[in-house]
Design a protein around this motif. Structure first.
Motif, PDB file in Angstrom:
ATOM      1  N   GLU A 136       0.837  -1.209   0.000  1.00 30.50           N
ATOM      2  CA  GLU A 136       0.000   0.000   0.000  1.00 30.50           C
ATOM      3  C   GLU A 136       0.869   1.256   0.000  1.00 30.50           C
ATOM      4  OE1 GLU A 136      -3.428   2.391   0.189  1.00 30.50           O
ATOM      5  OE2 GLU A 136      -3.260   0.236  -0.178  1.00 30.50           O
ATOM      6  N   ALA A 137       2.060   1.160   0.648  1.00 30.48           N
ATOM      7  CA  ALA A 137       2.916   2.339   0.804  1.00 30.48           C
ATOM      8  C   ALA A 137       3.741   2.666  -0.423  1.00 30.48           C
ATOM      9  CB  ALA A 137       3.853   2.133   1.991  1.00 30.48           C
ATOM     10  N   GLU A 138       3.717   1.812  -1.451  1.00 27.97           N
ATOM     11  CA  GLU A 138       4.505   2.085  -2.657  1.00 27.97           C
ATOM     12  C   GLU A 138       4.013   3.367  -3.333  1.00 27.97           C
ATOM     13  OE1 GLU A 138       7.168   0.659  -4.323  1.00 27.97           O
ATOM     14  OE2 GLU A 138       7.414  -0.262  -2.373  1.00 27.97           O
ATOM     15  N   PRO A 139       4.897   4.343  -3.540  1.00 24.64           N
ATOM     16  CA  PRO A 139       4.477   5.555  -4.234  1.00 24.64           C
ATOM     17  C   PRO A 139       3.983   5.229  -5.647  1.00 24.64           C
ATOM     18  CG  PRO A 139       6.644   5.839  -3.232  1.00 24.64           C
ATOM     19  CD  PRO A 139       6.306   4.376  -3.151  1.00 24.64           C
ATOM     20  N   SER A 140       2.968   5.955  -6.105  1.00 26.26           N
ATOM     21  CA  SER A 140       2.465   5.740  -7.462  1.00 26.26           C
ATOM     22  C   SER A 140       2.880   6.912  -8.338  1.00 26.26           C
ATOM     23  CB  SER A 140       0.938   5.613  -7.454  1.00 26.26           C
ATOM     24  OG  SER A 140       0.346   6.786  -6.952  1.00 26.26           O
ATOM     25  N   ALA A 141       3.538   6.613  -9.433  1.00 26.91           N
ATOM     26  CA  ALA A 141       3.963   7.654 -10.362  1.00 26.91           C
ATOM     27  C   ALA A 141       3.220   7.464 -11.676  1.00 26.91           C
ATOM     28  CB  ALA A 141       5.468   7.577 -10.576  1.00 26.91           C
ATOM     29  N   ASN A 142       3.109   8.545 -12.444  1.00 24.89           N
ATOM     30  CA  ASN A 142       2.328   8.448 -13.677  1.00 24.89           C
ATOM     31  C   ASN A 142       3.161   7.985 -14.872  1.00 24.89           C
ATOM     32  OD1 ASN A 142       3.902  10.621 -14.334  1.00 24.89           O
ATOM     33  ND2 ASN A 142       2.273  12.154 -14.083  1.00 24.89           N
ATOM     34  N   GLY A 143       4.415   7.570 -14.604  1.00 30.38           N
ATOM     35  CA  GLY A 143       5.222   7.005 -15.673  1.00 30.38           C
ATOM     36  C   GLY A 143       6.192   7.987 -16.289  1.00 30.38           C
ATOM     37  N   ASP A 144       6.029   9.312 -16.060  1.00 31.07           N
ATOM     38  CA  ASP A 144       6.999  10.204 -16.661  1.00 31.07           C
ATOM     39  C   ASP A 144       8.274  10.214 -15.820  1.00 31.07           C
ATOM     40  OD1 ASP A 144       7.116  12.249 -14.734  1.00 31.07           O
ATOM     41  OD2 ASP A 144       5.638  13.492 -15.719  1.00 31.07           O
ATOM     42  N   GLU A 145       9.365  10.663 -16.432  1.00 29.36           N
ATOM     43  CA  GLU A 145      10.692  10.519 -15.836  1.00 29.36           C
ATOM     44  C   GLU A 145      10.818  11.273 -14.519  1.00 29.36           C
ATOM     45  OE1 GLU A 145      15.338  10.798 -17.396  1.00 29.36           O
ATOM     46  OE2 GLU A 145      13.792  12.104 -18.278  1.00 29.36           O
ATOM     47  N   GLU A 146      10.257  12.471 -14.455  1.00 34.02           N
ATOM     48  CA  GLU A 146      10.376  13.275 -13.232  1.00 34.02           C
ATOM     49  C   GLU A 146       9.606  12.641 -12.073  1.00 34.02           C
ATOM     50  OE1 GLU A 146       9.222  17.247 -14.168  1.00 34.02           O
ATOM     51  OE2 GLU A 146      11.041  17.664 -15.331  1.00 34.02           O
ATOM     52  N   ASP A 215       3.923  30.802 -11.470  1.00 33.50           N
ATOM     53  CA  ASP A 215       5.146  30.446 -12.204  1.00 33.50           C
ATOM     54  C   ASP A 215       6.015  29.455 -11.430  1.00 33.50           C
ATOM     55  OD1 ASP A 215       4.528  32.115 -14.379  1.00 33.50           O
ATOM     56  OD2 ASP A 215       5.327  33.859 -13.303  1.00 33.50           O
ATOM     57  N   ILE A 216       5.365  28.564 -10.698  1.00 35.64           N
ATOM     58  CA  ILE A 216       6.094  27.514  -9.966  1.00 35.64           C
ATOM     59  C   ILE A 216       5.778  26.181 -10.624  1.00 35.64           C
ATOM     60  CG2 ILE A 216       6.407  26.361  -7.752  1.00 35.64           C
ATOM     61  CD1 ILE A 216       5.482  28.955  -6.389  1.00 35.64           C
ATOM     62  N   ARG A 217       6.805  25.582 -11.239  1.00 31.08           N
ATOM     63  CA  ARG A 217       6.621  24.254 -11.820  1.00 31.08           C
ATOM     64  C   ARG A 217       6.561  23.219 -10.706  1.00 31.08           C
ATOM     65  NH1 ARG A 217       9.029  20.909 -15.002  1.00 31.08           N
ATOM     66  NH2 ARG A 217      11.124  21.307 -14.205  1.00 31.08           N
ATOM     67  N   SER A 218       5.935  22.085 -10.994  1.00 32.54           N
ATOM     68  CA  SER A 218       5.854  21.060  -9.947  1.00 32.54           C
ATOM     69  C   SER A 218       5.767  19.667 -10.550  1.00 32.54           C
ATOM     70  CB  SER A 218       4.642  21.307  -9.040  1.00 32.54           C
ATOM     71  OG  SER A 218       3.431  21.194  -9.771  1.00 32.54           O
ATOM     72  N   VAL A 219       6.181  18.693  -9.750  1.00 33.35           N
ATOM     73  CA  VAL A 219       5.997  17.284 -10.065  1.00 33.35           C
ATOM     74  C   VAL A 219       5.455  16.633  -8.798  1.00 33.35           C
ATOM     75  CG1 VAL A 219       8.421  16.791  -9.505  1.00 33.35           C
ATOM     76  CG2 VAL A 219       7.105  15.144 -10.832  1.00 33.35           C
ATOM     77  N   ALA A 220       4.479  15.736  -8.943  1.00 30.92           N
ATOM     78  CA  ALA A 220       3.810  15.200  -7.756  1.00 30.92           C
ATOM     79  C   ALA A 220       3.563  13.705  -7.897  1.00 30.92           C
ATOM     80  CB  ALA A 220       2.487  15.926  -7.521  1.00 30.92           C
ATOM     81  N   VAL A 221       3.647  12.981  -6.767  1.00 26.61           N
ATOM     82  CA  VAL A 221       3.335  11.551  -6.731  1.00 26.61           C
ATOM     83  C   VAL A 221       2.592  11.244  -5.437  1.00 26.61           C
ATOM     84  CG1 VAL A 221       5.308  10.819  -8.134  1.00 26.61           C
ATOM     85  CG2 VAL A 221       5.544  10.940  -5.649  1.00 26.61           C
ATOM     86  N   PHE A 222       1.733  10.240  -5.491  1.00 27.76           N
ATOM     87  CA  PHE A 222       1.058   9.764  -4.284  1.00 27.76           C
ATOM     88  C   PHE A 222       1.936   8.724  -3.609  1.00 27.76           C
ATOM     89  CE2 PHE A 222      -3.011  11.735  -3.911  1.00 27.76           C
ATOM     90  CZ  PHE A 222      -3.327  12.172  -5.197  1.00 27.76           C
ATOM     91  N   ASP A 223       2.350   9.021  -2.393  1.00 27.16           N
ATOM     92  CA  ASP A 223       3.138   8.098  -1.589  1.00 27.16           C
ATOM     93  C   ASP A 223       2.224   7.143  -0.821  1.00 27.16           C
ATOM     94  OD1 ASP A 223       5.714   7.282  -0.393  1.00 27.16           O
ATOM     95  OD2 ASP A 223       4.880   8.111   1.450  1.00 27.16           O
ATOM     96  N   HIS A 224       0.951   7.449  -0.798  1.00 24.72           N
ATOM     97  CA  HIS A 224      -0.093   6.711  -0.085  1.00 24.72           C
ATOM     98  C   HIS A 224      -1.394   7.188  -0.696  1.00 24.72           C
ATOM     99  CE1 HIS A 224      -3.049   6.147   3.189  1.00 24.72           C
ATOM    100  NE2 HIS A 224      -2.264   5.197   3.665  1.00 24.72           N
ATOM    101  N   ARG A 225      -2.456   6.430  -0.555  1.00 22.12           N
ATOM    102  CA  ARG A 225      -3.738   6.862  -1.116  1.00 22.12           C
ATOM    103  C   ARG A 225      -4.137   8.232  -0.584  1.00 22.12           C
ATOM    104  NH1 ARG A 225      -8.304   4.011   0.012  1.00 22.12           N
ATOM    105  NH2 ARG A 225      -9.231   4.296  -2.045  1.00 22.12           N
ATOM    106  N   ASN A 226      -3.647   8.577   0.602  1.00 23.62           N
ATOM    107  CA  ASN A 226      -4.032   9.851   1.202  1.00 23.62           C
ATOM    108  C   ASN A 226      -2.821  10.739   1.494  1.00 23.62           C
ATOM    109  OD1 ASN A 226      -5.838  11.766   2.214  1.00 23.62           O
ATOM    110  ND2 ASN A 226      -5.607  11.010   4.318  1.00 23.62           N
ATOM    111  N   VAL A 227      -1.754  10.598   0.744  1.00 23.90           N
ATOM    112  CA  VAL A 227      -0.588  11.473   0.912  1.00 23.90           C
ATOM    113  C   VAL A 227      -0.038  11.834  -0.465  1.00 23.90           C
ATOM    114  CG1 VAL A 227       1.686  11.793   1.918  1.00 23.90           C
ATOM    115  CG2 VAL A 227       0.020  10.370   3.103  1.00 23.90           C
TER     116      VAL A 227
END
Length: 527
Positions: A136-146, A215-227
């Motif tokens: 459950e704790a595995e971060p989920s990424a959308n597949g892009d490199e960042e 003007d702030i770029r960002s990259v985001a991943v879910f580390d948990h369903r609620n984080v």
């Protein structure tokens, strides 16, 4: 930490077994079909130093360790592991029922605390719970490199070398923002998965759009369903108060159920600092328990920490009342007592992780008391830590505690533990607190307000031993521990465990162990 192996995804969760008795290590390794649990035993270690070395060489998701070992014991090993490998889960095994051992283990972050002889079914359930939690704790990424890079950083230890960031990630100033939905268990835990994915997409889009507007770029991943971890990247320094206003405005713009809140790191100039900033900000997020603010910055922690309790919570004070309600099958009384405890902790401004730690200490002590009363079928309950991202409110934690107490009431009823067990429970507690005195069965019976004859009968029926046999065994166990761990003289140890006559102590010790106290100490010194 490398990818884990599970029964469903073809990867393995790594397990290390640690005990200074090789036969126990091999028994644990061979008795359980680890492969069917999705677990790979990466090695066995016979002391703490060897366990640390194997963890460094092979990695470990779970360390199963004895508490009593020569040189570095299980508690010291846990402390070192948690410092070097914060994400490792430790399951402690102990031949000692003393609460202080369990309490120390819980405070070091041990996942579970099992008593010898280990119940295989109970151990299996504990490991299953940890494997599920790790998945459950595995971060989920959308597949892009960042996003993949940020996921890898979140999985890595803050002390390890971080992976090199993609060349596309650049800026003069960076911040980590960690956001979470309030009251998740009550509002979202029962939502169908496809609906909840829409919630996550809406959540992620809100934060990225608000940052991009500045003007702030960002990259985001879910580390948990609620984080949600968001790395904000800017070509200029992101000042404190403007960033706070931006984050508060973003959180307050949430239109989904409940409330959205966050914590943000201080700005940092190098992406190599992302792992440490992420760990610090994850911890800062916990301080939302003490405030209604939508966004926290590191400087807020000082103000929030004022007037917080510095002393330990005495969970022993509540134990006797709790055991009494359990044996009386008084579910309403148990629920009221649990509510009283958590209300008190909230009033004291304890953080939610602190409240759960106190509850887990109480639960560990309670399980020991119930085992001593003849209730051994305890594998029914929770075998992994409470998920504080999903159960991120006092109400959710209290609901879990009440349900666990109801399960114990049902077990007590199914096992036929009646009032006599409660009497013996009180007797054992009295003996534990007064074993170093000249203690007699008639004295304990008088304290319980029952006749000595009835007390002796109940005690024998409940424990299978006479009062004198039980007391001697308890005293000799303490004496063995003192002989192995102190340089006190034998006659001093005899007095400390309740024997005023040295020769009598030696005689009793030899009758239980087959050797004299001096021979026992010499034997332990050679190991």
């Amino acid at each position: 930490m490398r990818p884990k192996m599970t029964a469903t995804n073809g990867l393995h969760t790594k397990l290390l077994i640690v005990d200074d008795e090789p036969v126990i290590c091999e028994g644990l390794r061979l008795t359980i079909d680890w492969e069917s649990l999705g677990v790979e035993v990466v090695g066995v270690a016979y002391d703490g130093e060897e366990a640390l070395q194997l963890t460094r060489e092979h990695g470990a998701d779970i360390v199963l360790t004895d508490i009593r070992m020569e040189e570095m014991d299980g508690l010291q090993l846990t402390e070192r592991l948690k410092r070097e490998f914060p994400r490792v889960r430790v399951v402690m095994i102990s031949g000692y029922e003393h609460f202080e051992y369990a309490r120390q283990a819980m405070r070091l972050g041990v996942t579970d605390y099992l008593l010898k002889p280990v119940d295989v079914d109970e151990l299996v359930q504990v490991v299953k719970g940890i494997v599920a939690e790790l998945e459950e704790a595995e971060p989920s990424a959308n597949g892009d490199e960042e996003a993949m890079w940020l996921s890898a950083v979140l999985r890595s230890s803050p002390s390890s070398e971080p992976p090199a960031p993609p060349q596309s990630m650049n800026g003069e100033s960076f911040r980590i923002i960690v956001s979470q939905l309030a009251d998740f268990a009550e509002l979202y835990s029962g939502m169908p998965e496809d609906e909840y994915r829409d919630v996550q997409r809406k959540w992620l889009a809100l934060i990225q759009e608000k940052l991009m507007a500045r003007d702030i770029r960002s990259v985001a991943v879910f580390d948990h369903r609620n984080v949600l971890f968001t790395l904000a990247m800017s070509d200029r320094l992101q000042a404190g108060e403007p960033m706070r206003r931006l984050l508060e405005e973003t959180m307050e713009a949430w239109t989904g159920a409940g409330r959205l809140y966050c914590a943000a790191s201080a700005p940092f100039p190098k992406l190599e600092q992302t792992a440490s900033a992420s760990a610090e900000t994850r911890e800062l997020l916990q301080w939302h328990d003490l405030t209604d603010r939508a966004a926290l910055l590191p400087e807020d922690r000082f103000l929030l920490s004022k007037d917080r309790p510095k002393s330990d919570y005495d969970c022993k004070a509540i134990l006797d009342r709790l055991v009494s309600f359990l044996f009386k099958q008084d579910a309403a009384g148990v629920a009221a007592l649990v509510h009283e405890m958590f209300a008190s902790l909230a009033d004291e401004r304890r953080l939610l992780p602190e409240a759960v730690q106190i509850y887990d200490e109480l639960l560990a002590l309670l399980r020991q008391r119930l085992r001593q009363s003849g209730l051994t079928d305890l594998e029914h309950g929770r075998h992994s830590p409470i998920d504080l991202h999903a159960n991120n409110s006092y109400a959710a934690i209290e609901a879990i505690a009440v349900e666990e107490m109801r399960q114990l009431i049902r077990l007590i009823d199914l096992n036929g533990l009646d009032k006599s067990h409660w009497i013996i429970e009180k007797a054992k507690q009295y003996m534990t607190e007064n074993y170093d005195q000249d203690l007699k069965a008639s004295e304990v019976a008088g304290w319980l307000k029952i006749t000595p004859g009835y007390f002796s009968l109940l005690f024998k029926q409940s424990t299978g031993k006479s009062f004198k046999e039980y007391l001697n065994e308890y005293r000799i166990d303490h004496a063995k521990h003192l002989l192995a761990t102190t340089h006190d003289k034998v006659f001093e140890i005899a007095e400390r465990v309740g024997y005023k006559e040295y020769k009598y102590f030696v005689s009793v010790f030899k009758s239980y162990t087959g050797i004299t106290p001096k021979e026992y100490r010499a034997f332990k010194a050679t190991r």
